[in-house]
Write a protein that holds these residues in place. Structure first.
Motif, PDB file in Angstrom:
ATOM      1  N   GLU A   1      11.761   3.888  -0.221  1.00 58.95           N
ATOM      2  CA  GLU A   1      11.790   2.726  -1.111  1.00 58.95           C
ATOM      3  C   GLU A   1      11.740   1.403  -0.352  1.00 58.95           C
ATOM      4  O   GLU A   1      10.977   0.490  -0.713  1.00 58.95           O
TER       5      GLU A   1
ATOM      6  N   ILE B   1       8.329   0.799   1.227  1.00 61.11           N
ATOM      7  CA  ILE B   1       7.351   0.326   0.239  1.00 61.11           C
ATOM      8  C   ILE B   1       7.489  -1.171   0.053  1.00 61.11           C
ATOM      9  O   ILE B   1       6.498  -1.918   0.024  1.00 61.11           O
ATOM     10  N   GLU B   2       8.729  -1.653  -0.077  1.00 61.01           N
ATOM     11  CA  GLU B   2       8.968  -3.077  -0.266  1.00 61.01           C
ATOM     12  C   GLU B   2       8.477  -3.877   0.943  1.00 61.01           C
ATOM     13  O   GLU B   2       7.861  -4.945   0.794  1.00 61.01           O
TER      14      GLU B   2
ATOM     15  N   ALA C   1       6.127  -2.943   3.133  1.00 62.10           N
ATOM     16  CA  ALA C   1       4.670  -2.856   3.207  1.00 62.10           C
ATOM     17  C   ALA C   1       3.996  -3.781   2.191  1.00 62.10           C
ATOM     18  O   ALA C   1       2.974  -4.403   2.475  1.00 62.10           O
ATOM     19  N   LYS C   2       4.575  -3.874   0.983  1.00 63.49           N
ATOM     20  CA  LYS C   2       3.996  -4.769  -0.023  1.00 63.49           C
ATOM     21  C   LYS C   2       4.013  -6.219   0.450  1.00 63.49           C
ATOM     22  O   LYS C   2       3.101  -6.990   0.147  1.00 63.49           O
ATOM     23  N   THR C   3       5.033  -6.589   1.198  1.00 64.21           N
ATOM     24  CA  THR C   3       5.175  -7.972   1.666  1.00 64.21           C
ATOM     25  C   THR C   3       4.327  -8.231   2.900  1.00 64.21           C
ATOM     26  O   THR C   3       3.724  -9.306   3.030  1.00 64.21           O
TER      27      THR C   3
ATOM     28  N   THR D   1      16.293  -4.917   4.723  1.00 66.76           N
ATOM     29  CA  THR D   1      14.863  -4.966   4.388  1.00 66.76           C
ATOM     30  C   THR D   1      14.261  -6.297   4.785  1.00 66.76           C
ATOM     31  O   THR D   1      13.164  -6.358   5.374  1.00 66.76           O
TER      32      THR D   1
ATOM     33  N   PRO E   1       3.404   6.989  -2.967  1.00 72.55           N
ATOM     34  CA  PRO E   1       3.450   5.525  -3.119  1.00 72.55           C
ATOM     35  C   PRO E   1       3.069   4.761  -1.859  1.00 72.55           C
ATOM     36  O   PRO E   1       2.747   3.574  -1.922  1.00 72.55           O
ATOM     37  N   LEU E   2       3.084   5.424  -0.691  1.00 69.03           N
ATOM     38  CA  LEU E   2       2.743   4.759   0.565  1.00 69.03           C
ATOM     39  C   LEU E   2       1.240   4.760   0.827  1.00 69.03           C
ATOM     40  O   LEU E   2       0.755   4.016   1.689  1.00 69.03           O
TER      41      LEU E   2
ATOM     42  N   GLU F   1      -0.983   3.540  -0.946  1.00 74.55           N
ATOM     43  CA  GLU F   1      -1.522   2.231  -1.354  1.00 74.55           C
ATOM     44  C   GLU F   1      -1.785   1.327  -0.158  1.00 74.55           C
ATOM     45  O   GLU F   1      -2.655   0.447  -0.203  1.00 74.55           O
ATOM     46  N   PHE F   2      -1.074   1.548   0.942  1.00 75.18           N
ATOM     47  CA  PHE F   2      -1.143   0.654   2.092  1.00 75.18           C
ATOM     48  C   PHE F   2      -2.059   1.184   3.202  1.00 75.18           C
ATOM     49  O   PHE F   2      -2.019   0.703   4.326  1.00 75.18           O
TER      50      PHE F   2
END
Length: 321
Positions: free
Chosen positions: A311, A314-315, A317-319, A284, A40-41, A43-44
């Motif tokens: 987890e 991921i949050e 990195a998305k931001t 976070t 999932p990481l 993606e970044f």
């Protein structure tokens, strides 16, 4: 491609890249859990992935002739192999850690040769922590007491110089070398000035960049960078970020890593200590705010410490990315 080129490329483009660190799986575990954490990481677009080296203890036994033999006992082996597997599967540069603790210069040389054979041309050179049964760090009798000495050995290999001297025909390695820095001062250093002198010794020995220990107050990082520059340390400095995720971290993280928890963050966590989800969210959000400020300041890479759980990374990195 080596990490030094990646970092300088990010600086030239004015772009902050994402990177993170992995624990090797426990002895006996396969790679599936590691791949599941990485998937999932991806993606970044991580600039690189660090893989830690774990030393649990250093044991001494006596041979039949009465001489001493040292053994490293650890539960998370395979750093080099895991790094190679990750690089092959994902095509992302990996940075295996290499430590002084428990290893002779010959052990280190063999590990570096293995890395070179496998196409791993990046390494994070660390002294390593003292083992659980040591009052203070004890190097291998044929090893290094300081990370600067480890850096010198790697730099010498890059010049074709081995422990027993130069070889007649030599394939020169091209390792990019990172080292650790401590914005809030290493726990064993007698003063911030002494700690900075040790860091400069690592750079003078041939290190290419610095990755910092985790911190929760960005002013500590900015002050650290300023002091480094004033001391003549000109290499890139990568901030290390670890999101706080439990109430226990209020005491565990300062005890383990020597970092200070800002009063504002401590009060907010204490106010929600009975709500695990709220504490995790607070940690976070704090890491997101840290990351945004550091990114705005133009750091080339933000290096995250998931500590086995991705987890919240991921949050973040998305931001941020």
């Amino acid at each position: 491609m080596n990490v030094t080129d990646i970092i300088h490329g990010a600086l030239a483009q004015g772009k902050t890249r994402f990177a993170f660190e992995l624990l090797p799986p426990l002895k006996g575990d396969g790679m599936q859990g590691t791949f599941a954490a990485i998937d999932p990481l991806m993606e970044f677009d991580p600039a690189y992935i660090n893989v830690t080296f774990h030393r649990e203890s250093l044991k001494q036994t006596l041979r039949a002739d009465g001489s001493a033999e040292w053994h490293v006992v650890r539960r998370r082996p395979g750093t080099v192999g895991i790094s190679a597997a990750i690089r092959k599967k994902y095509g992302v540069e990996t940075v295996p850690h290499l430590i002084c603790g428990g290893l002779s210069r010959y052990d280190i040389e063999d590990a570096l040769i293995d890395m070179d054979f496998l196409g791993l041309h990046n390494v994070l050179a660390l002294r390593g922590d003292k083992s659980q049964n040591e009052e203070r760090f004890a190097p291998h009798p044929q090893g290094h007491a300081h990370a600067a000495d480890l850096v010198r050995q790697i730099a010498a290999m890059n010049r074709g110089e081995f422990v027993d001297g130069e070889v007649e025909v030599c394939h020169h390695s091209k390792f990019s070398v990172g080292v650790a820095g401590y914005p809030e001062t290493h726990e064993e250093a007698p003063s911030p000035e002494a700690d900075l002198a040790h860091l400069k010794a690592k750079i003078d020995a041939g290190a290419d960049y610095i990755v910092t220990q985790l911190f929760y107050d960005n002013t500590c990082f900015f002050d650290f960078v300023r002091r480094c520059r004033e001391a003549g340390i000109g290499v890139p400095i990568i901030p290390g970020i670890k999101p706080l995720s439990t109430v226990r971290h209020l005491t565990l993280l300062p005890e383990t890593f020597g970092c200070r928890i800002p009063d504002e963050l401590r009060r907010e966590v204490e106010a929600h200590r009975d709500d695990k989800a709220a504490v995790r969210r607070i940690g976070t959000e704090w890491a997101i705010a840290q990351s945004r400020e550091l990114k705005a300041a133009g750091v080339p890479v933000l290096h995250y410490y998931p500590m086995g759980k991705a987890e919240n990374i991921i949050e973040i990195a998305k931001t941020v990315f």
